[in-house]
Design an enzyme around this catalytic site. Structure first.
Site, mmCIF file in Angstrom:
data_model
loop_
_atom_site.group_PDB
_atom_site.id
_atom_site.type_symbol
_atom_site.label_atom_id
_atom_site.label_comp_id
_atom_site.label_asym_id
_atom_site.label_seq_id
_atom_site.Cartn_x
_atom_site.Cartn_y
_atom_site.Cartn_z
ATOM 1 N N CYS A 8 0.874 -1.174 0.000
ATOM 2 C CA CYS A 8 0.000 0.000 0.000
ATOM 3 C C CYS A 8 0.913 1.226 0.000
ATOM 4 C CB CYS A 8 -0.964 -0.022 1.185
ATOM 5 S SG CYS A 8 -0.167 -0.008 2.809
ATOM 6 N N ASN A 11 2.276 1.465 4.426
ATOM 7 C CA ASN A 11 2.595 0.212 5.132
ATOM 8 C C ASN A 11 2.284 0.298 6.627
ATOM 9 O OD1 ASN A 11 5.492 -1.949 5.771
ATOM 10 N ND2 ASN A 11 3.442 -2.550 5.189
ATOM 11 N N CYS A 13 -1.419 0.824 7.436
ATOM 12 C CA CYS A 13 -2.858 0.528 7.548
ATOM 13 C C CYS A 13 -3.233 -0.736 6.764
ATOM 14 C CB CYS A 13 -3.707 1.707 7.062
ATOM 15 S SG CYS A 13 -3.465 3.227 8.008
ATOM 16 N N ARG A 14 -3.302 -0.618 5.443
ATOM 17 C CA ARG A 14 -3.875 -1.722 4.654
ATOM 18 C C ARG A 14 -2.958 -2.926 4.498
ATOM 19 N NH1 ARG A 14 -5.099 1.959 -0.329
ATOM 20 N NH2 ARG A 14 -3.229 2.921 0.563
ATOM 21 N N SER A 15 -1.700 -2.697 4.067
ATOM 22 C CA SER A 15 -0.857 -3.866 3.770
ATOM 23 C C SER A 15 -0.433 -4.658 5.012
ATOM 24 C CB SER A 15 0.339 -3.505 2.880
ATOM 25 O OG SER A 15 1.198 -2.583 3.476
ATOM 26 N N ASP A 125 -7.985 3.685 0.805
ATOM 27 C CA ASP A 125 -7.074 4.225 1.813
ATOM 28 C C ASP A 125 -7.892 4.784 2.983
ATOM 29 O OD1 ASP A 125 -5.299 5.700 3.296
ATOM 30 O OD2 ASP A 125 -4.429 6.777 1.584
HETATM 31 P P1 4NP Z 1 -1.789 2.775 4.075
HETATM 32 O O1 4NP Z 1 -2.468 4.112 4.627
HETATM 33 O O2 4NP Z 1 -1.257 3.103 2.704
HETATM 34 O O3 4NP Z 1 -2.942 1.815 4.025
HETATM 35 O O4 4NP Z 1 -0.731 2.390 5.066
HETATM 36 C C1 4NP Z 1 -1.793 5.345 4.644
HETATM 37 C C2 4NP Z 1 -0.917 5.617 5.680
HETATM 38 C C3 4NP Z 1 -0.270 6.842 5.715
HETATM 39 C C4 4NP Z 1 -0.501 7.780 4.723
HETATM 40 C C5 4NP Z 1 -1.372 7.493 3.678
HETATM 41 C C6 4NP Z 1 -2.012 6.267 3.642
HETATM 42 N N1 4NP Z 1 0.144 9.052 4.774
HETATM 43 O O5 4NP Z 1 -0.141 9.898 3.916
HETATM 44 O O6 4NP Z 1 0.973 9.275 5.674
#
Ligand code: 4NP
Length: 156
Positions: A8, A11, A13-15, A125
């Protein structure tokens, strides 16, 4: 042995959720299926951080413990170390295609391709979202993980 990398943006939240959910569903439902599972982000903003506390909470409510994971950014070697690199959304997939070194044999796909009963292509996201959005990540991740396990069993 199938080596799977979830990717993602951050790294956190989703992955990491997908990594833990697949690992634990595999242990419960197909312990004899040889797999190596990891996750990474296309970005490096959160390198070394544990998963977002909202993701940890949503996962824990369903019995998945993701607190021991730490974020890292994808690197060139990952495209040789993994057979299947699964993107959480279309932007992640586009970024992965741009990063894949020439000669890498890894297959790049959307994780949601494996959730046959779900209409959507992306795991959205949740970072700027609400608690419900983190529940949705779990719903979609569980569905796609079950589909991936079924597909790998069929391919044997
Ligand atoms: P992820 O979520 O891609 O599922 O881990 C996010 C975590 C942090 C950010 C964006 C999405 N960020 O912009 O910091």
């Amino acid at each position: 042995m199938t080596r799977v990398l979830f990717v993602c943006l951050g790294n956190i939240c989703r992955s990491p959720t997908a990594e833990s959910v697949l690992r634990q569903l595999l242990a419960r439902t197909a312990p004899d299926l040889p797999m190596q599972i990891d996750s990474a982000g296309t970005g490096d903003y959160h390198t070394g951080s544990p998963p977002d506390t909202r993701s940890q909470r949503a996962a824990k409510k369903r019995g998945f413990d993701i607190g021991n994971l730490r974020a890292r950014q994808i690197c060139a070697e990952d495209f040789d170390r993994f057979d299947l690199i699964l993107a959480m959304d279309a932007t992640n997939l586009r970024d992965l295609r741009a990063l894949q070194p020439a000669g890498s044999a890894a297959t790049l796909r959307l994780f949601m391709d494996y959730a046959k009963d779900q209409q959507r292509a992306d795991v959205p996201d949740p970072y700027m979202g609400k608690e419900r959005d983190f529940e949705t990540v779990l719903d979609l991740t569980e569905a796609a993980s079950r589909g991936l396990i079924a597909a790998l069993k069929d391919a044997r």
